[in-house]
Design a protein around this motif. Structure first.
Motif, PDB file in Angstrom:
ATOM      1  N   VAL A  75     -28.464  31.129   2.965  1.00 41.04           N
ATOM      2  CA  VAL A  75     -28.425  29.816   3.249  1.00 41.04           C
ATOM      3  C   VAL A  75     -27.311  29.209   4.089  1.00 41.04           C
ATOM      4  CG1 VAL A  75     -28.443  27.897   1.710  1.00 41.04           C
ATOM      5  CG2 VAL A  75     -29.775  29.936   0.890  1.00 41.04           C
ATOM      6  N   GLY A  76     -27.327  28.197   4.551  1.00 38.29           N
ATOM      7  CA  GLY A  76     -26.064  27.888   5.341  1.00 38.29           C
ATOM      8  C   GLY A  76     -26.329  26.645   6.372  1.00 38.29           C
ATOM      9  N   VAL A  77     -25.563  26.790   7.164  1.00 42.99           N
ATOM     10  CA  VAL A  77     -25.324  25.764   8.427  1.00 42.99           C
ATOM     11  C   VAL A  77     -25.035  26.588   9.703  1.00 42.99           C
ATOM     12  CG1 VAL A  77     -24.085  23.901   9.584  1.00 42.99           C
ATOM     13  CG2 VAL A  77     -24.137  24.238   6.789  1.00 42.99           C
ATOM     14  N   PHE A  78     -25.822  26.265  10.783  1.00 41.47           N
ATOM     15  CA  PHE A  78     -26.287  26.857  11.921  1.00 41.47           C
ATOM     16  C   PHE A  78     -25.963  26.107  13.102  1.00 41.47           C
ATOM     17  CE2 PHE A  78     -30.315  25.682  10.982  1.00 41.47           C
ATOM     18  CZ  PHE A  78     -30.670  25.087  12.494  1.00 41.47           C
TER      19      PHE A  78
ATOM     20  N   ASP B 282     -27.655  22.096  12.361  1.00 39.05           N
ATOM     21  CA  ASP B 282     -28.463  21.745  11.155  1.00 39.05           C
ATOM     22  C   ASP B 282     -28.365  22.848  10.112  1.00 39.05           C
ATOM     23  OD1 ASP B 282     -30.572  20.606   9.830  1.00 39.05           O
ATOM     24  OD2 ASP B 282     -32.399  21.132  11.221  1.00 39.05           O
ATOM     25  N   SER B 283     -28.926  22.782   9.096  1.00 35.98           N
ATOM     26  CA  SER B 283     -29.057  23.607   7.863  1.00 35.98           C
ATOM     27  C   SER B 283     -30.236  24.259   7.454  1.00 35.98           C
ATOM     28  CB  SER B 283     -28.395  23.023   6.744  1.00 35.98           C
ATOM     29  OG  SER B 283     -29.338  21.863   6.302  1.00 35.98           O
TER      30      SER B 283
ATOM     31  N   LYS C 190     -30.059  21.317  -0.587  1.00 36.27           N
ATOM     32  CA  LYS C 190     -29.189  19.980  -0.778  1.00 36.27           C
ATOM     33  C   LYS C 190     -27.848  20.483  -0.435  1.00 36.27           C
ATOM     34  CE  LYS C 190     -27.532  16.469  -4.029  1.00 36.27           C
ATOM     35  NZ  LYS C 190     -27.573  15.791  -5.263  1.00 36.27           N
ATOM     36  N   VAL C 191     -27.034  21.209  -1.207  1.00 36.51           N
ATOM     37  CA  VAL C 191     -25.860  21.874  -0.993  1.00 36.51           C
ATOM     38  C   VAL C 191     -25.572  22.120   0.754  1.00 36.51           C
ATOM     39  CG1 VAL C 191     -24.081  23.803  -1.292  1.00 36.51           C
ATOM     40  CG2 VAL C 191     -25.625  22.867  -3.192  1.00 36.51           C
ATOM     41  N   ALA C 192     -26.879  22.905   1.505  1.00 38.07           N
ATOM     42  CA  ALA C 192     -26.838  23.339   2.763  1.00 38.07           C
ATOM     43  C   ALA C 192     -26.500  21.947   3.645  1.00 38.07           C
ATOM     44  CB  ALA C 192     -27.826  24.147   3.293  1.00 38.07           C
ATOM     45  N   LYS C 193     -27.507  20.745   3.148  1.00 37.85           N
ATOM     46  CA  LYS C 193     -27.429  19.619   3.987  1.00 37.85           C
ATOM     47  C   LYS C 193     -26.195  18.961   3.989  1.00 37.85           C
ATOM     48  CE  LYS C 193     -30.466  17.414   6.071  1.00 37.85           C
ATOM     49  NZ  LYS C 193     -30.719  17.883   7.475  1.00 37.85           N
TER      50      LYS C 193
ATOM     51  N   PHE D   9     -20.024  19.304   8.706  1.00 34.90           N
ATOM     52  CA  PHE D   9     -19.570  19.977   9.953  1.00 34.90           C
ATOM     53  C   PHE D   9     -19.970  18.969  11.127  1.00 34.90           C
ATOM     54  CE2 PHE D   9     -19.703  24.270   7.902  1.00 34.90           C
ATOM     55  CZ  PHE D   9     -19.059  24.929   8.853  1.00 34.90           C
ATOM     56  N   MET D  10     -21.229  18.087  10.904  1.00 36.15           N
ATOM     57  CA  MET D  10     -21.322  17.072  11.925  1.00 36.15           C
ATOM     58  C   MET D  10     -20.271  16.028  12.008  1.00 36.15           C
ATOM     59  SD  MET D  10     -25.470  16.679  12.220  1.00 36.15           S
ATOM     60  CE  MET D  10     -26.076  16.692  10.510  1.00 36.15           C
TER      61      MET D  10
END
Length: 118
Positions: A18-21, A34-35, A92-95, A101-102
């Protein structure tokens, strides 16, 4: 023999990354951030959509066609460690993490493919 219920229970126990890419254009360094709750599968989904000409982000789709898949890189920016005992809403945490990051990287306009929400 494994039952359908056992297979479902086993699937529910699985932990996905799970995370951000980001998807980065190596030619101009523009990024799409996005996440996801499954960082492995999400890249396959984006590649499939882009190669089929059906990605929802028209700017990314246009440049994927123009530059070719070989000029794009998939990069994990941050992975969220999952706790086995918690009932955290990792989506939700990933978002929230992707929004951070954005805010920092500003992947809009000449810098990226994301669209400002407001």
């Amino acid at each position: 023999m494994t039952t359908k219920k056992e297979l479902k229970d086993s699937y529910k126990e699985m932990k996905f990354k799970v995370g951000v890419f980001q998807i980065r254009n190596l030619s101009n360094n523009k990024v799409f951030i996005d996440s996801s709750t499954d960082l492995v599968s999400i890249w396959n989904r984006h590649k499939f959509q882009l190669n089929a000409g059906q990605h929802q982000n028209t700017d990314l789709q246009k440049e994927w066609k123009e530059y070719g898949q070989e000029n794009f890189a998939y990069e994990i920016l941050s992975e969220i460690k999952q706790e086995t005992t918690e009932t955290t809403d990792y989506r939700k945490v990933a978002k929230e993490l992707s929004e951070m990051f954005m805010e920092e990287l500003q992947p809009y306009g000449d810098n990226g493919y994301n669209v400002r929400r407001g």
